[in-house]
Design an enzyme around this catalytic site. Structure first.
Site, short mmCIF file in Angstrom:
data_model
loop_
_atom_site.label_atom_id
_atom_site.label_comp_id
_atom_site.label_asym_id
_atom_site.label_seq_id
_atom_site.Cartn_x
_atom_site.Cartn_y
_atom_site.Cartn_z
N GLY A 30 0.90 -1.32 -0.01
CA GLY A 30 0.03 0.14 0.06
C GLY A 30 0.76 1.29 -0.20
CG ASP A 142 5.52 2.95 10.10
OD1 ASP A 142 4.70 3.25 11.00
OD2 ASP A 142 5.00 1.71 9.68
CG HIS A 166 2.03 3.61 7.94
ND1 HIS A 166 1.48 3.41 7.03
CD2 HIS A 166 3.28 4.34 7.81
CE1 HIS A 166 1.82 4.41 6.00
NE2 HIS A 166 2.77 4.97 6.46
NE ARG A 283 2.70 -7.33 9.00
CZ ARG A 283 3.06 -7.15 10.18
NH1 ARG A 283 3.97 -7.99 10.67
NH2 ARG A 283 2.57 -6.30 10.92
CE LYS A 288 -1.50 -7.35 11.38
NZ LYS A 288 -2.13 -6.12 10.73
CG ASP A 382 -4.31 -3.77 12.08
OD1 ASP A 382 -3.36 -3.23 11.71
OD2 ASP A 382 -4.84 -5.04 11.68
CE LYS A 389 -9.78 2.16 4.82
NZ LYS A 389 -9.28 3.63 4.85
CD GLU A 390 -5.39 -5.02 0.39
OE1 GLU A 390 -4.26 -4.29 0.39
OE2 GLU A 390 -5.35 -6.23 0.60
CG ASP A 510 3.59 36.70 36.03
OD1 ASP A 510 4.46 36.15 36.39
OD2 ASP A 510 2.72 37.69 36.27
P1 ADQ Z 1 0.02 -4.35 8.22
O1 ADQ Z 1 0.32 -4.65 9.76
O2 ADQ Z 1 1.12 -5.13 7.31
O3 ADQ Z 1 0.44 -2.68 7.96
P2 ADQ Z 1 -2.35 -4.45 6.66
O4 ADQ Z 1 -2.85 -2.85 6.66
O5 ADQ Z 1 -3.59 -5.16 6.98
O6 ADQ Z 1 -1.45 -4.51 7.95
O7 ADQ Z 1 -1.59 -4.69 5.38
C1 ADQ Z 1 -1.36 -6.21 5.04
C2 ADQ Z 1 -1.22 -6.11 3.32
O8 ADQ Z 1 -0.53 -7.35 3.24
C3 ADQ Z 1 -2.31 -5.96 2.61
O9 ADQ Z 1 -2.07 -4.95 1.53
C4 ADQ Z 1 -2.62 -7.41 2.18
O10 ADQ Z 1 -3.38 -7.48 0.92
C5 ADQ Z 1 -1.45 -7.88 2.19
N1 ADQ Z 1 -1.48 -9.40 2.57
C6 ADQ Z 1 -1.90 -9.86 3.69
N2 ADQ Z 1 -1.72 -11.15 3.65
C7 ADQ Z 1 -1.23 -11.54 2.40
C8 ADQ Z 1 -1.06 -12.83 1.77
N3 ADQ Z 1 -1.11 -14.07 2.44
N4 ADQ Z 1 -0.27 -12.78 0.61
C9 ADQ Z 1 -0.11 -11.42 0.02
N5 ADQ Z 1 -0.30 -10.52 0.40
C10 ADQ Z 1 -0.86 -10.43 1.74
C11 ADQ Z 1 0.87 -1.43 8.97
C12 ADQ Z 1 -0.16 -1.67 10.22
C13 ADQ Z 1 -1.63 -1.58 9.51
C14 ADQ Z 1 -1.97 -0.35 8.51
C15 ADQ Z 1 -0.92 -0.52 7.47
C16 ADQ Z 1 -0.67 0.78 6.43
O11 ADQ Z 1 0.08 -2.54 11.14
O12 ADQ Z 1 -2.61 -1.19 10.75
O13 ADQ Z 1 -3.11 -0.52 7.89
O14 ADQ Z 1 0.59 -0.52 8.00
O15 ADQ Z 1 -0.68 2.05 7.33
#
Ligand code: ADQ
Length: 735
Positions: A30, A142, A166, A283, A288, A382, A389-390, A510
């Protein structure tokens, strides 16, 4: 045009080792997507780490990589294995990450890691300082780089610095645990604009700033020593169009073109029309809530046997920080829970949990989003959570339900999801039942609203708004600079001073001549101040008056040996040098018995606050009280007083950490004007720091030199940033 540079721990490319050297692979995350549009548009550089341990590279390899990256406008910050261990895996991921996510039991307080964090942050800052020129903008990202903003600002104050966090910013009660809390905040406060995903994080941050640094905060503006810093919330979005169009195109593929995963999913649905998929993606991280999610799914299976054989949880966990003990334990727990559920509820034809411990190619990810009936997103904490959103963006036919943790930042934008507490297994099990049985009409209505909103605030819009806000802070800061007394402005003021025949100078005490003190009685003048005043007074053309809200006894005592005029209690009392005290207006204080009990009640309820009684006013002081509680109390008190003062012809004055109630018809402006009446002065000057001084600034005749001490908005013509600056100014007058 000024450039905009991005600084993040990682560059938007990773390196892949090939037989003939390293290849660049574009990142699809992102941040990379959102920022690429920004830094290329504004002709800046992206400064970050390439992801490769620099010990493994020969000098030639390293140069070749740097060159390749530079062609993509990327500047590398090399990190050795030891630094990766201490700065990245250590302080960033074992200290800041758990603390900011409220996992205090996991926090590692290693001074060695802290030293490495400082060193590496400095290296990032140094790289920025090499590329950023005066007037450029820098956007730092970050928790790995919290110290970088100040490291840039202190060297190049004319570079505008933005910072975005973030992850959550924790409550002060948690943040304060960190031994290096002052340093981290100071680092962040080097930025001109600080961005957070949601208001709660912003508010926590401001609260820590107020408590640890004591700065004044007006709404979301921090009045630091000589600078205005802004904090604001910008909920990060996604590249909506990309998910939407990929989702549409994968679903239009002919059968032979489809991916293996797609075919498997179709087979699954074909076996029965009742089949349902629940999707879980993150992740593998303890924040999470993955074990809790599995337990809630188990509870759902236990409670609703009618779904056995029909519902499958697809669980994708991307390996993350696998060398860290907590993550290894988490992996073991998740493996066991998956085994337990599949062992209990599965059979030859049915596996309740499909578990993938790996990253997925983008298209497969979108297929899963598209084909899953429910997205189960239950983090314990989080910052935002982009998965939610995705999922929304990939729902071509507008069906699908999100079960979402209230602890994710994204929950603030998704009122249409089913919001749950991620620890409450029963609530999640019920939410799953509700999601799986929700009528299609209702699903479409909810999803429709979500899509409209998430589409509008895409990652590009998010980045654009942050950059606009950065410009805006620059403008606010400039407004301050416009009134700032620079050397040349001082020259002008001084020229008029030197040429004048008869001067009246009004000085607040003052916050203007002397810094604030927790105990007002201890803010006594020091030798330096006496010396400055005596020098001014030695010039026979000067009539110097201290004009203060203080009572006359205190000022009389402090200035007994100085031939100066005194105006006290905001203009109630006047004593010309060598004369007697006289009142400037006819006032009484019959009202005091009505107001005093109100103030006393507030003293009882606000530890550390107290009442000062002057001849014609009552003052509630709260400088020593707990800052946030006292702000709330001050507002409550003002409300209560407003109801009373109208009938009694009183005025409420709000000073710096004081609320003063006094008889109406008196203020510093009226007093100063009475004082100069018929005096034939050809040079008028007034200096003051707070709201009560604004009366002087507004009411003195045109042409008066009015100077506000501090950076807040003012009707004065000029500003000086501090008491020290005031003293320097007065010392140099006439030179
Ligand atoms: P993250 O903790 O990494 O980010 P998140 O915002 O959910 O959490 O983003 C995860 C990204 O990884 C998503 O774009 C998703 O599509 C991708 N992803 C997850 N699992 C996957 C898989 N098995 N294979 C491929 N892609 C995968 C940190 C913060 C969040 C915050 C973001 C952005 O912890 O809270 O939203 O930064 O600011």
């Amino acid at each position: 045009m000024s450039k905009l540079h991005i600084v993040a721990n990682r560059l938007p490319y990773s390196l892949k080792k090939e037989a003939d050297g390293y290849e660049l692979v574009e990142s699809v995350g992102g941040l990379a997507t959102g920022m690429k549009s920004v830094y290329t548009e504004y002709g800046g550089k992206w400064i970050g780490w390439s992801g490769v341990n620099s010990d493994e590279l020969s000098p030639q390899e390293s140069d070749a990589i740097d060159q390749k990256l530079l062609e993509k406008s990327c500047v590398t910050v090399p990190l050795s294995e030891q630094e990766i261990l201490e700065y990245y895996e250590g302080f960033s991921n074992k200290t800041v990450w758990p603390l900011f996510h409220y996992f205090t039991q996991y926090v590692d307080y290693s001074p060695v890691n802290w030293e490495a964090y400082k060193r590496v942050n400095q290296r990032f800052a140094d790289r920025v300082l090499e590329v950023a020129e005066d007037g450029d903008r820098v956007w730092v990202h970050d928790y790995q780089l919290l110290l970088v903003p100040e490291m840039i600002k202190s060297k190049k104050p004319n570079v505008t610095v933005g910072f975005f966090l973030h992850i959550p910013f924790p409550s002060y009660e948690v943040f304060r645990i960190l031994p290096w809390r002052m340093e981290l905040l100071k680092g962040m406060l080097g930025a001109d604009l600080l961005g957070f995903h949601i208001y709660d994080y912003e508010r926590h941050f401001l609260s820590s700033v107020r408590r640890l640094y004591g700065y004044e905060i007006a709404f979301n503006e921090i009045h630091a020593d000589d600078r205005i810093i802004k904090a604001d919330s910008f909920p990060m979005g996604i590249d909506y169009a990309k998910f939407k169009s990929t989702s549409a195109s994968v679903m239009q593929k002919t059968i032979p073109e489809r991916s293996e995963l797609h075919k498997e999913l179709e087979k699954y649905f074909m076996t029965s029309p009742d089949r349902r998929l629940i999707l879980s993606i993150d992740r593998l991280d303890y924040t999470k809530g993955i074990p809790q999610r599995l337990k809630a799914f188990r509870k759902f299976m236990e409670k609703y046997p009618e779904f056995h054989g029909k519902v499958t949880l697809v669980m994708l966990a991307v390996p993350s920080r696998g060398q860290v003990e907590e993550y290894m334990m988490l992996k073991k727990e998740v493996d066991e829970l998956v085994g337990n559920i599949n062992g209990t509820y599965g059979n030859i034809n049915y596996t309740p949990v499909w578990y993938f411990y790996r990253a997925m190619p983008f298209e497969n990810l979108v297929e899963l989003y598209n084909m899953s009936d429910v997205a189960l997103i239950t983090p314990l904490r989080d910052g935002m959570n982009l998965v939610a959103k995705e999922y929304v963006a990939s729902r071509g036919n507008q069906t699908g339900v999100i079960v979402l943790s209230e602890m994710a930042g994204v929950a603030k934008e998704m009122g249409e999801a089913i919001i749950i507490n991620p620890i409450n297994e029963d609530e999640i099990a019920e939410a799953l039942y509700r999601a799986l049985t929700m009528p299609l009409d209702e699903q479409k209505q909810r999803m429709g609203y979500l899509q409209e909103r998430i589409q509008r605030y895409s990652v590009f819009k998010w980045a654009g708004e942050f950059v606009d806000a950065l410009e805006n802070v620059k403008r606010i800061q400039k407004e301050f600079l416009v009134k700032k007394i620079t050397n040349s402005v001082f020259g002008e003021i001084n020229k008029r001073y030197v040429n004048a025949a008869k001067r009246a100078i009004f000085l607040d005490y003052d916050g203007t001549l002397t810094a604030f003190h927790k105990n007002p009685q201890e803010a006594t003048p020091n030798d330096e101040l006496y010396e400055i005043l005596n020098k001014l007074l030695a010039d026979k053309k000067n009539t110097v008056t201290i004009i203060s809200g203080r009572d006359r006894y205190t000022l009389e005592k402090w200035f007994a040996d100085v031939p100066i005029n005194l105006i006290c209690e905001h203009g109630v009392w006047l004593r010309k040098h060598g004369g007697e005290w006289q009142t400037l207006t006819n006032v009484n204080n019959d009202w005091m018995p009505v107001i005093r009990p109100v103030l006393e009640r507030f003293v009882d309820r606000t530890p550390g606050s107290f009442i000062e009684e002057k001849n014609y006013s009552l003052v509630w002081h709260y400088r020593k009280a707990e800052p946030e509680q006292s702000l709330i109390r001050a507002n409550e008190l003002k409300d209560e007083l407003l109801d009373l003062v109208g009938n009694l012809n009183l005025e409420i004055m709000e000073g710096s950490k004081v609320i003063e109630v006094k008889s109406g018809g008196i203020n510093k402006g009226i007093a100063a004007n009475q004082f100069i009446h018929n005096g034939n002065f050809d040079y008028l000057m007034a200096m003051g720091d707070d709201w009560t001084d604004e009366y002087m600034f507004k009411e003195l005749p045109d042409g008066a030199i009015t100077i506000k001490v501090g950076i807040q908005r003012t009707s004065a013509n000029y500003k000086l940033e501090s008491v020290d600056a005031v003293r320097k100014f007065l010392r140099n007058l006439g030179e």
